[in-house]
Write a protein that holds these residues in place. Structure first.
Motif, PDB file in Angstrom:
ATOM      1  N   ASN A 222      -0.004  -8.304   2.140  1.00  9.94           N
ATOM      2  CA  ASN A 222      -1.209  -7.548   1.779  1.00  9.94           C
ATOM      3  C   ASN A 222      -2.308  -8.494   2.259  1.00  9.94           C
ATOM      4  O   ASN A 222      -2.445  -9.844   2.098  1.00  9.94           O
ATOM      5  CB  ASN A 222      -1.134  -7.337   0.347  1.00  9.94           C
ATOM      6  CG  ASN A 222      -0.247  -6.373  -0.145  1.00  9.94           C
ATOM      7  OD1 ASN A 222       0.400  -5.721   0.685  1.00  9.94           O
ATOM      8  ND2 ASN A 222      -0.078  -6.312  -1.528  1.00  9.94           N
ATOM      9  N   LYS A 235      -9.714  -2.443  -2.177  1.00 13.35           N
ATOM     10  CA  LYS A 235      -8.548  -1.994  -1.407  1.00 13.35           C
ATOM     11  C   LYS A 235      -7.972  -3.067  -0.658  1.00 13.35           C
ATOM     12  O   LYS A 235      -8.362  -4.381  -0.602  1.00 13.35           O
ATOM     13  CB  LYS A 235      -9.223  -0.990  -0.341  1.00 13.35           C
ATOM     14  CG  LYS A 235     -10.496  -1.755   0.528  1.00 13.35           C
ATOM     15  CD  LYS A 235     -10.642  -0.748   1.578  1.00 13.35           C
ATOM     16  CE  LYS A 235     -12.153  -0.073   1.464  1.00 13.35           C
ATOM     17  NZ  LYS A 235     -12.659   0.486   2.483  1.00 13.35           N
ATOM     18  N   VAL A 237      -4.877  -3.646   2.466  1.00 16.19           N
ATOM     19  CA  VAL A 237      -4.219  -3.024   3.722  1.00 16.19           C
ATOM     20  C   VAL A 237      -2.846  -3.892   3.845  1.00 16.19           C
ATOM     21  O   VAL A 237      -2.712  -5.288   3.732  1.00 16.19           O
ATOM     22  CB  VAL A 237      -4.919  -3.178   4.943  1.00 16.19           C
ATOM     23  CG1 VAL A 237      -5.469  -4.744   5.365  1.00 16.19           C
ATOM     24  CG2 VAL A 237      -4.264  -2.832   6.169  1.00 16.19           C
ATOM     25  N   ASP A 240       2.714  -5.488   8.752  1.00 17.60           N
ATOM     26  CA  ASP A 240       4.011  -5.456   9.219  1.00 17.60           C
ATOM     27  C   ASP A 240       4.750  -6.990   8.699  1.00 17.60           C
ATOM     28  O   ASP A 240       5.873  -7.026   8.139  1.00 17.60           O
ATOM     29  CB  ASP A 240       4.477  -5.467  10.677  1.00 17.60           C
ATOM     30  CG  ASP A 240       4.864  -4.197  11.187  1.00 17.60           C
ATOM     31  OD1 ASP A 240       5.239  -3.132  10.316  1.00 17.60           O
ATOM     32  OD2 ASP A 240       4.898  -3.738  12.394  1.00 17.60           O
ATOM     33  N   ASP A 274      -7.388   1.352   8.047  1.00 13.10           N
ATOM     34  CA  ASP A 274      -6.295   1.845   8.661  1.00 13.10           C
ATOM     35  C   ASP A 274      -5.985   1.560  10.229  1.00 13.10           C
ATOM     36  O   ASP A 274      -4.706   1.526  10.404  1.00 13.10           O
ATOM     37  CB  ASP A 274      -6.425   3.278   8.532  1.00 13.10           C
ATOM     38  CG  ASP A 274      -7.443   3.936   9.207  1.00 13.10           C
ATOM     39  OD1 ASP A 274      -8.496   3.294   9.525  1.00 13.10           O
ATOM     40  OD2 ASP A 274      -7.636   5.138   9.475  1.00 13.10           O
ATOM     41  N   LYS A 439      -2.321   0.680  16.092  1.00 14.37           N
ATOM     42  CA  LYS A 439      -2.070   1.316  15.009  1.00 14.37           C
ATOM     43  C   LYS A 439      -0.506   0.948  14.355  1.00 14.37           C
ATOM     44  O   LYS A 439      -0.078   1.240  13.288  1.00 14.37           O
ATOM     45  CB  LYS A 439      -1.996   2.746  14.830  1.00 14.37           C
ATOM     46  CG  LYS A 439      -3.392   3.336  15.091  1.00 14.37           C
ATOM     47  CD  LYS A 439      -3.598   4.739  14.780  1.00 14.37           C
ATOM     48  CE  LYS A 439      -4.973   5.299  14.803  1.00 14.37           C
ATOM     49  NZ  LYS A 439      -5.171   6.766  14.340  1.00 14.37           N
ATOM     50  N   LEU A 443       0.920  -0.642   8.052  1.00 11.62           N
ATOM     51  CA  LEU A 443       1.837   0.089   7.241  1.00 11.62           C
ATOM     52  C   LEU A 443       0.986   1.266   6.430  1.00 11.62           C
ATOM     53  O   LEU A 443       1.477   2.406   6.394  1.00 11.62           O
ATOM     54  CB  LEU A 443       2.710  -0.604   6.589  1.00 11.62           C
ATOM     55  CG  LEU A 443       3.649  -1.372   7.212  1.00 11.62           C
ATOM     56  CD1 LEU A 443       4.694  -2.351   6.558  1.00 11.62           C
ATOM     57  CD2 LEU A 443       4.496  -0.676   8.537  1.00 11.62           C
ATOM     58  N   ALA A 444       0.191   0.535   5.527  1.00 14.78           N
ATOM     59  CA  ALA A 444      -0.722   1.578   4.572  1.00 14.78           C
ATOM     60  C   ALA A 444      -1.947   0.786   4.138  1.00 14.78           C
ATOM     61  O   ALA A 444      -2.119  -0.287   4.206  1.00 14.78           O
ATOM     62  CB  ALA A 444       0.403   1.757   3.536  1.00 14.78           C
ATOM     63  N   VAL A 445      -3.053   1.455   3.956  1.00 14.22           N
ATOM     64  CA  VAL A 445      -3.892   1.236   3.270  1.00 14.22           C
ATOM     65  C   VAL A 445      -4.055   1.767   1.746  1.00 14.22           C
ATOM     66  O   VAL A 445      -4.050   3.144   1.665  1.00 14.22           O
ATOM     67  CB  VAL A 445      -5.438   1.572   4.031  1.00 14.22           C
ATOM     68  CG1 VAL A 445      -6.544   1.266   3.354  1.00 14.22           C
ATOM     69  CG2 VAL A 445      -5.396   0.994   5.319  1.00 14.22           C
ATOM     70  N   VAL A 446      -4.234   1.144   0.838  1.00 18.62           N
ATOM     71  CA  VAL A 446      -4.376   1.289  -0.827  1.00 18.62           C
ATOM     72  C   VAL A 446      -5.554   1.129  -1.139  1.00 18.62           C
ATOM     73  O   VAL A 446      -6.042  -0.183  -1.120  1.00 18.62           O
ATOM     74  CB  VAL A 446      -3.235   0.487  -1.584  1.00 18.62           C
ATOM     75  CG1 VAL A 446      -3.031   1.229  -2.996  1.00 18.62           C
ATOM     76  CG2 VAL A 446      -1.709   0.618  -0.923  1.00 18.62           C
TER      77      VAL A 446
END
Length: 447
Positions: A222, A235, A237, A240, A274, A439, A443-446
């Motif tokens: 993270n 937030k 991100v 990988d 993202d 991209k 993997l994800a943005v929380v």
């Protein structure tokens, strides 16, 4: 009857003193100079060749540590002063004078590794964290005659701290370990503790412009952004692979660059996490540290592949690579505040000083010398895309290990591209989407 006479003003061609340069009248009409562009091309080619001839970036090696150099810190007010922390138990923090290229002070700061070091914004003191679960504040000036070396302040924590960074304006600092703690210099307990997830946090960095923002990297892949005013994470991100450290751009408040384990660096805009703004690819092993030039136009990265590279902030490939035969895994790197030099600390106990511009001439330049330098630079920019000049300017000699790994990775990348092409060819149209390189790794943005 007309009489034609030549009339000349002596002011246009007579020197005022014999020390002045001779004035040469010139006609700038392009029809009179048909070979101007070929002549400039030859000059640009010669300037490019001479630049590579005079590229001698290595300046000095500072040795004295007994183990690998783990962290570096710049003095905020003095260009010549640098602090370093090492992995040896004794004499673990040293203060160096770059002008004399000598260690001017040695401090037995912690038992075991020194995990992090940072200076106060005014330059009067500095902070260190180590494996002995303590945070210590030290005076920048050495003790007086007959006095013992004692810290100004010692904070005993509950867990091992892995990194520290000081606020750019206020008397506050942040540490990381199991969680991110914000401390006031006058208190022995944190003002607030912030956590998101359960893994240990490797590094924490304050934003130099929006000073209430800070970012951290955790070992669960993270990158988390925090706001001191809300005392909560903003937030995160998820990439990988694990990010080792981040560095904020000193000129653009929203931009930061992350050094990743997958051999790449990622420049993000924190407003749109993202997709990275740029993926910087050239290293052939994990990137361990990154630091921005004070202008914000370039940054330098240190890697496990025993080299450091200089990247333009808006380009995906490096413009320069530095390496020596003796240099091992480079753990930390810093760009000096005058943007002319680079410092790196590596596994084999040395701190090395490099020029940021490999062929730059040091010392005072005469005005004609500077004018010639500027003229050559403009010529190189004008003809930079010509094949011959581009080839000479971009060529770098690399150690055999790095060169062979680059070839190997090129083959692997080509195989992956070919496999994806074949899958797309033999699948239903639209079932295998096109994913851009930028991209692929997010993997994800929380929030």
């Amino acid at each position: 009857m007309k009489v034609k006479m030549l009339s000349r003003n002596p002011d246009n061609y007579v020197r005022e003193t014999k020390l002045d340069l001779q004035r040469v009248p010139r006609n700038y009409d392009p029809t009179l100079h048909p070979f101007e562009v070929p002549r400039e091309y030859v000059r640009a080619l010669n300037a490019t060749k001479l630049e590579r001839v005079f590229a001698k970036p290595f300046l000095a090696s500072l040795d004295g540590h007994r183990d690998g150099v783990n962290c570096l810190a710049k003095h905020p007010k003095s260009l010549a002063t640098v602090l370093s922390g090492a992995c040896d138990g004794e004499a673990s923090v040293r203060i160096w004078n770059l002008t004399k290229q000598k260690c001017i002070r040695t401090i037995q700061a912690h038992e075991g590794f020194v995990r992090g070091i940072c200076t106060r914004f005014c330059g009067t003191s500095f902070f260190t964290v180590g494996d002995d679960k303590t945070v210590k504040q030290w005076k920048m000036d050495g003790p007086g005659y007959g006095e013992e070396e004692e810290p100004l302040n010692t904070i005993l924590g509950k867990t091992v701290y892995t990194g520290i960074d000081h606020h750019w304006k206020d008397p506050a600092f942040a540490t990381c370990g199991q969680q991110v703690d914000i401390w006031d210099e006058q208190r022995t307990s944190p003002i607030c503790s912030m956590t998101w997830g359960f893994d240990s946090i490797n590094s924490v960095k304050f934003n130099p412009i929006e000073t209430f923002l800070l970012g951290s990297c955790a070992s669960d892949r993270n990158i988390v952004l925090y706001d001191m005013r809300q005392a909560t994470p903003l937030k995160k991100v998820i990439l990988d692979m694990r990010t080792n450290t981040i560095c904020w751009n000193p000129m653009e408040a929203f931009i930061f660059t992350a050094a990743n384990e997958d051999f790449n660096l990622y420049t993000f805009d924190m407003r749109a996490l993202d997709t990275p703004v740029m993926v910087h690819m050239d290293h052939v092993s994990a990137v361990l540290d990154v630091d921005y030039c004070p202008t914000g136009k370039e940054f330098v990265s240190a890697s496990f592949d025993r080299s450091i590279r200089i990247f333009p902030a808006d380009k995906s490939r490096s413009r320069e690579v530095y390496h020596t035969k003796r240099m091992q895994h480079v753990i930390c790197v810093r760009w000096t505040a005058d943007s002319r030099y680079i410092l790196c600390g590596s596994d084999e106990m040395n701190i090395r000083l490099w020029k940021a511009n490999a062929s730059e001439k040091l010392g005072v330049l005469a005005s004609r010398e500077r004018a010639a330098q500027d003229y050559n630079q403009k010529l190189k920019e004008k003809f930079q895309h010509h094949p011959q000049i581009k080839r000479i300017a971009n060529h770098r000699h690399l150690p055999k290990s790095i060169y062979s790994q680059i070839q190997e990775q090129r083959v692997m990348r080509e195989a992956r591209r070919r496999k994806e092409l074949n899958r797309r060819k033999h699948s239903k149209p639209g079932s295998v989407p096109f994913v851009s390189e930028r991209k692929k790794h997010v993997l994800a943005v929380v929030k």
